[in-house]
Design a protein around this motif. Structure first.
Motif, PDB file in Angstrom:
ATOM      1  N   ILE A  69       0.827  -1.200   0.000  1.00 17.63           N
ATOM      2  CA  ILE A  69       0.000   0.000   0.000  1.00 17.63           C
ATOM      3  C   ILE A  69       0.866   1.257   0.000  1.00 17.63           C
ATOM      4  CG2 ILE A  69      -1.950  -1.106   1.127  1.00 17.63           C
ATOM      5  CD1 ILE A  69      -1.037   0.186   3.757  1.00 17.63           C
ATOM      6  N   THR A  70       0.308   2.345  -0.519  1.00 15.23           N
ATOM      7  CA  THR A  70       1.090   3.568  -0.683  1.00 15.23           C
ATOM      8  C   THR A  70       1.422   4.232   0.648  1.00 15.23           C
ATOM      9  OG1 THR A  70      -0.902   4.951  -0.849  1.00 15.23           O
ATOM     10  CG2 THR A  70      -0.033   3.990  -2.891  1.00 15.23           C
ATOM     11  N   LYS A  71       0.553   4.057   1.643  1.00 17.33           N
ATOM     12  CA  LYS A  71       0.686   4.728   2.946  1.00 17.33           C
ATOM     13  C   LYS A  71       0.697   6.253   2.794  1.00 17.33           C
ATOM     14  CE  LYS A  71       2.965   1.002   5.474  1.00 17.33           C
ATOM     15  NZ  LYS A  71       4.094   0.615   6.327  1.00 17.33           N
ATOM     16  N   ALA A  72       0.116   6.725   1.692  1.00 20.48           N
ATOM     17  CA  ALA A  72      -0.045   8.163   1.527  1.00 20.48           C
ATOM     18  C   ALA A  72      -1.179   8.643   2.420  1.00 20.48           C
ATOM     19  CB  ALA A  72      -0.361   8.488   0.060  1.00 20.48           C
ATOM     20  N   GLY A  73      -1.238   9.945   2.647  1.00 25.24           N
ATOM     21  CA  GLY A  73      -2.370  10.470   3.400  1.00 25.24           C
ATOM     22  C   GLY A  73      -2.187  10.382   4.902  1.00 25.24           C
ATOM     23  N   ASN A  74      -3.285  10.154   5.581  1.00 21.68           N
ATOM     24  CA  ASN A  74      -3.358  10.335   7.025  1.00 21.68           C
ATOM     25  C   ASN A  74      -3.081   9.027   7.781  1.00 21.68           C
ATOM     26  OD1 ASN A  74      -4.573  10.619   9.725  1.00 21.68           O
ATOM     27  ND2 ASN A  74      -5.237  12.605   8.957  1.00 21.68           N
ATOM     28  N   ALA A  75      -1.991   8.983   8.539  1.00 16.69           N
ATOM     29  CA  ALA A  75      -1.615   7.768   9.260  1.00 16.69           C
ATOM     30  C   ALA A  75      -2.588   7.463  10.401  1.00 16.69           C
ATOM     31  CB  ALA A  75      -0.197   7.901   9.807  1.00 16.69           C
ATOM     32  N   HIS A  76      -3.138   8.499  11.063  1.00 12.85           N
ATOM     33  CA  HIS A  76      -4.079   8.277  12.158  1.00 12.85           C
ATOM     34  C   HIS A  76      -5.349   7.605  11.639  1.00 12.85           C
ATOM     35  CE1 HIS A  76      -1.768  10.707  15.019  1.00 12.85           C
ATOM     36  NE2 HIS A  76      -1.540  11.515  14.015  1.00 12.85           N
ATOM     37  N   LEU A  77      -5.845   8.097  10.512  1.00 12.83           N
ATOM     38  CA  LEU A  77      -7.037   7.519   9.905  1.00 12.83           C
ATOM     39  C   LEU A  77      -6.788   6.084   9.468  1.00 12.83           C
ATOM     40  CD1 LEU A  77      -9.901   7.864   8.801  1.00 12.83           C
ATOM     41  CD2 LEU A  77      -8.920   8.968   6.788  1.00 12.83           C
ATOM     42  N   ARG A  78      -5.637   5.837   8.872  1.00  7.45           N
ATOM     43  CA  ARG A  78      -5.303   4.489   8.410  1.00  7.45           C
ATOM     44  C   ARG A  78      -5.187   3.514   9.582  1.00  7.45           C
ATOM     45  NH1 ARG A  78      -1.781   6.163   5.311  1.00  7.45           N
ATOM     46  NH2 ARG A  78       0.076   5.882   6.598  1.00  7.45           N
ATOM     47  N   ARG A  79      -4.607   3.968  10.684  1.00  4.06           N
ATOM     48  CA  ARG A  79      -4.473   3.104  11.865  1.00  4.06           C
ATOM     49  C   ARG A  79      -5.836   2.676  12.393  1.00  4.06           C
ATOM     50  NH1 ARG A  79      -5.392   4.441  16.819  1.00  4.06           N
ATOM     51  NH2 ARG A  79      -5.247   6.677  16.384  1.00  4.06           N
ATOM     52  N   VAL A  80      -6.775   3.618  12.483  1.00  5.20           N
ATOM     53  CA  VAL A  80      -8.109   3.304  13.001  1.00  5.20           C
ATOM     54  C   VAL A  80      -8.815   2.290  12.101  1.00  5.20           C
ATOM     55  CG1 VAL A  80     -10.421   4.273  13.372  1.00  5.20           C
ATOM     56  CG2 VAL A  80      -8.418   5.462  14.250  1.00  5.20           C
ATOM     57  N   LEU A  81      -8.700   2.459  10.793  1.00  2.00           N
ATOM     58  CA  LEU A  81      -9.374   1.557   9.859  1.00  2.00           C
ATOM     59  C   LEU A  81      -8.773   0.150   9.909  1.00  2.00           C
ATOM     60  CD1 LEU A  81      -9.788   3.987   6.845  1.00  2.00           C
ATOM     61  CD2 LEU A  81     -11.623   3.029   8.243  1.00  2.00           C
ATOM     62  N   VAL A  82      -7.454   0.062  10.026  1.00  7.02           N
ATOM     63  CA  VAL A  82      -6.816  -1.260  10.092  1.00  7.02           C
ATOM     64  C   VAL A  82      -7.196  -1.970  11.394  1.00  7.02           C
ATOM     65  CG1 VAL A  82      -4.603  -2.455  10.251  1.00  7.02           C
ATOM     66  CG2 VAL A  82      -4.914  -0.653   8.552  1.00  7.02           C
ATOM     67  N   GLU A  83      -7.214  -1.225  12.511  1.00  5.58           N
ATOM     68  CA  GLU A  83      -7.627  -1.828  13.777  1.00  5.58           C
ATOM     69  C   GLU A  83      -9.064  -2.339  13.695  1.00  5.58           C
ATOM     70  OE1 GLU A  83      -7.012   1.151  16.712  1.00  5.58           O
ATOM     71  OE2 GLU A  83      -4.835   0.902  16.791  1.00  5.58           O
ATOM     72  N   ALA A  84      -9.942  -1.552  13.073  1.00  3.19           N
ATOM     73  CA  ALA A  84     -11.346  -1.965  12.947  1.00  3.19           C
ATOM     74  C   ALA A  84     -11.498  -3.173  12.029  1.00  3.19           C
ATOM     75  CB  ALA A  84     -12.184  -0.805  12.419  1.00  3.19           C
ATOM     76  N   ALA A  85     -10.622  -3.278  11.031  1.00  2.00           N
ATOM     77  CA  ALA A  85     -10.733  -4.362  10.050  1.00  2.00           C
ATOM     78  C   ALA A  85     -10.501  -5.737  10.663  1.00  2.00           C
ATOM     79  CB  ALA A  85      -9.740  -4.126   8.907  1.00  2.00           C
ATOM     80  N   TRP A  86      -9.789  -5.805  11.798  1.00  4.42           N
ATOM     81  CA  TRP A  86      -9.562  -7.107  12.436  1.00  4.42           C
ATOM     82  C   TRP A  86     -10.872  -7.761  12.866  1.00  4.42           C
ATOM     83  CZ3 TRP A  86      -5.299  -9.928  12.261  1.00  4.42           C
ATOM     84  CH2 TRP A  86      -4.094  -9.289  11.999  1.00  4.42           C
TER      85      TRP A  86
END
Length: 241
Positions: A154-171
């Motif tokens: 993944i590019t990991k572009a953009g907002n790291a805080h937002l990405r962290r929350v979405l990955v945690e929720a995806a579990w």
């Protein structure tokens, strides 16, 4: 207002990260003096009572113990104050409607929903779900030349805080679709459109995760792929009436 709430949420995350450090310092100090809690899990009420019983003959050691305990108590108290303020903000305009809709997704409760809402701002500025996925940085990177197309992580572009929350929720997609008491409470009073999106999300994300795992993909890779699709459902809920 959004910037102020973002700062508050990030302060809360930093406080949450500091608590394990404070616990580690206290436990290692006790361990160096041979004080080991052997009556169950640490950081429970029983463990807290055991900590209160610890005494040292040396004044310096006793003062060190007091310092480490005071530091931990302060961290926990500050976290409670931050959580209370965040709860009040999430239930008020202008965030309450968006927080309520995002909370219809399993794995996204009030704290995560508010984080997504303030980190994104206006969902209407994204014309499509793929555009929002790219903003989050959850789309594959690409190295293409002529007819040759190569995709990477993944590019990991953009907002790291937002990405962290979405990955945690995806579990949460690992578990088969279900509506427990907490989720049922969050779904109460939602519009038919929101309920339809939330229902489709549970089934689709669960199937996506296990399909990837069945193809021998590592679980963390599968979760990131699920987080990408979850971001699409967040986009849809963010724009829902």
């Amino acid at each position: 207002t959004e910037e102020a709430v973002r700062d508050l949420l990030r302060a809360r995350q930093h406080e949450r990260e500091d608590i394990p450090r404070a616990r580690h310092r206290l436990s290692k100090f006790l361990l160096r003096h041979g004080r080991v809690f052997g009556e169950g899990k640490a950081w429970t009420l029983r463990h807290d009572a055991w900590l209160g019983e610890q005494r040292f003959d040396e004044a310096a050691a006793q003062r060190t113990l007091g310092h480490y305990r005071a530091e931990l108590d302060m961290r926990l108290a500050e976290l409670k104050l931050l959580d209370d303020e965040i709860h009040r903000i999430a239930g008020r305009e202008p965030f309450a409607p968006t927080v309520a809709r995002l909370s219809a997704l399993r794995g996204i409760a009030e704290l995560s929903a508010l984080t997504i809402a303030v980190e994104v701002g206006d969902f209407a500025r994204f014309e499509s779900a793929p555009a929002f996925m790219a903003f989050v940085g959850l789309v594959p990177s690409e190295r293409s030349s002529g007819e040759r197309r190569s995709q990477g992580s993944i590019t990991k572009a953009g907002n790291a805080h937002l990405r962290r929350v979405l990955v945690e929720a995806a579990w949460h997609a690992r578990r088969r679709p279900n509506i427990g008491p907490a989720l049922a409470k969050r779904l109460a009073g939602q519009s038919p459109e929101v309920l339809s999106i939330a229902t489709r999300a549970q089934g689709r994300l669960n199937r996506r995760y296990w399909r990837l795992v069945g193809r021998q993909k590592p679980s963390n890779v599968a979760v990131v792929a699920v987080a990408r699709e979850l971001s699409g459902f967040c986009w849809a809920l963010g724009r829902a009436a």
